[in-house]
Design a protein around this motif. Structure first.
Motif, PDB file in Angstrom:
ATOM      1  N   VAL A 178       0.848  -1.190   0.000  1.00 11.61           N
ATOM      2  CA  VAL A 178       0.000   0.000   0.000  1.00 11.61           C
ATOM      3  C   VAL A 178       0.883   1.240   0.000  1.00 11.61           C
ATOM      4  CG1 VAL A 178      -1.753   1.274   1.292  1.00 11.61           C
ATOM      5  CG2 VAL A 178      -1.805  -1.212   1.260  1.00 11.61           C
ATOM      6  N   VAL A 179       0.536   2.204  -0.841  1.00 12.74           N
ATOM      7  CA  VAL A 179       1.281   3.460  -0.894  1.00 12.74           C
ATOM      8  C   VAL A 179       0.911   4.288   0.324  1.00 12.74           C
ATOM      9  CG1 VAL A 179       1.700   5.570  -2.205  1.00 12.74           C
ATOM     10  CG2 VAL A 179       1.304   3.432  -3.402  1.00 12.74           C
ATOM     11  N   ARG A 214      -0.915  11.559   3.196  1.00 12.94           N
ATOM     12  CA  ARG A 214       0.092  10.740   3.874  1.00 12.94           C
ATOM     13  C   ARG A 214      -0.612   9.962   4.977  1.00 12.94           C
ATOM     14  NH1 ARG A 214       4.735  15.329   3.721  1.00 12.94           N
ATOM     15  NH2 ARG A 214       5.086  15.094   1.497  1.00 12.94           N
ATOM     16  N   ILE A 215      -0.673   8.663   4.837  1.00 13.36           N
ATOM     17  CA  ILE A 215      -1.464   7.858   5.770  1.00 13.36           C
ATOM     18  C   ILE A 215      -0.557   7.118   6.751  1.00 13.36           C
ATOM     19  CG2 ILE A 215      -3.512   7.654   4.326  1.00 13.36           C
ATOM     20  CD1 ILE A 215      -2.504   4.947   3.382  1.00 13.36           C
ATOM     21  N   PHE A 236       8.160   7.763  -3.457  1.00 16.30           N
ATOM     22  CA  PHE A 236       6.942   7.234  -2.869  1.00 16.30           C
ATOM     23  C   PHE A 236       7.314   6.093  -1.928  1.00 16.30           C
ATOM     24  CE2 PHE A 236       7.578   5.170  -6.944  1.00 16.30           C
ATOM     25  CZ  PHE A 236       7.343   3.831  -6.709  1.00 16.30           C
ATOM     26  N   THR A 237       6.517   5.931  -0.874  1.00 14.23           N
ATOM     27  CA  THR A 237       6.763   4.932   0.156  1.00 14.23           C
ATOM     28  C   THR A 237       5.675   3.880   0.089  1.00 14.23           C
ATOM     29  OG1 THR A 237       7.711   6.640   1.573  1.00 14.23           O
ATOM     30  CG2 THR A 237       7.116   4.571   2.626  1.00 14.23           C
ATOM     31  N   ILE A 238       6.095   2.614   0.102  1.00 13.11           N
ATOM     32  CA  ILE A 238       5.167   1.491   0.061  1.00 13.11           C
ATOM     33  C   ILE A 238       5.338   0.676   1.331  1.00 13.11           C
ATOM     34  CG2 ILE A 238       4.464  -0.571  -1.180  1.00 13.11           C
ATOM     35  CD1 ILE A 238       5.601   0.575  -3.655  1.00 13.11           C
ATOM     36  N   ARG A 239       4.226   0.198   1.890  1.00 15.55           N
ATOM     37  CA  ARG A 239       4.250  -0.632   3.097  1.00 15.55           C
ATOM     38  C   ARG A 239       3.540  -1.942   2.809  1.00 15.55           C
ATOM     39  NH1 ARG A 239       4.854  -0.181   8.587  1.00 15.55           N
ATOM     40  NH2 ARG A 239       3.549  -1.504   9.857  1.00 15.55           N
ATOM     41  N   LYS A 240       4.161  -3.040   3.237  1.00 13.17           N
ATOM     42  CA  LYS A 240       3.511  -4.343   3.149  1.00 13.17           C
ATOM     43  C   LYS A 240       3.764  -5.095   4.445  1.00 13.17           C
ATOM     44  CE  LYS A 240       7.128  -7.306   1.235  1.00 13.17           C
ATOM     45  NZ  LYS A 240       7.469  -8.216   0.166  1.00 13.17           N
ATOM     46  N   MET A 241       2.946  -6.081   4.690  1.00 12.05           N
ATOM     47  CA  MET A 241       3.122  -6.932   5.860  1.00 12.05           C
ATOM     48  C   MET A 241       3.816  -8.211   5.414  1.00 12.05           C
ATOM     49  SD  MET A 241       2.052  -5.238   8.391  1.00 12.05           S
ATOM     50  CE  MET A 241       2.050  -6.466   9.670  1.00 12.05           C
TER      51      MET A 241
END
Length: 116
Positions: free
Chosen positions: A47-48, A97-98, A60-65
């Motif tokens: 998710v961005v 920005r989340i 851009f920053t991406i987060r995953k589990m």
């Protein structure tokens, strides 16, 4: 001076055509990795969380589990190793920005789909 810098960026930096995406979208980034003399393509799906900067310095920053551990990765938009970006889902979020997304787990970490 700023005009000269902008002119050089526009003329000499190769622009890549990536789809439009923003915070809350689930995307897959395909990028090239060099291991010795070999190169291979690896992907990072998540998710961005944010897009920041403009022009040549945009990232851009991406987060995953990964299991129960959250993994974040920052990609520059003009990274030569980036091959393609696929937008898997458009997310409906109210912020650019989340960062609050980092603390959410389980069903609360679900982002609603944007209506088309």
């Amino acid at each position: 001076m700023a005009d000269l810098l902008k002119f050089v960026q526009d003329e000499f930096v190769a622009k890549k055509d990536f789809p439009d995406f923003g915070a809350g979208d689930t995307i897959t980034v395909f990028y090239e990795i060099k291991e010795g003399e070999k190169t291979r393509t690896q992907f990072f799906k998540g998710v961005v969380i944010q897009r920041r900067g403009s022009g040549i310095t945009e990232t851009f920053t991406i987060r995953k589990m990964s299991g129960s551990v959250g993994v974040e990765r920052i990609f520059p938009v003009n990274l030569p190793a980036l091959q393609k970006i696929e937008v898997n889902k458009k997310g409906a979020v109210r912020r650019a920005r989340i960062f609050y997304f980092r603390e959410l787990t389980g069903k609360k970490a679900k982002i609603k789909d944007k209506r088309r």
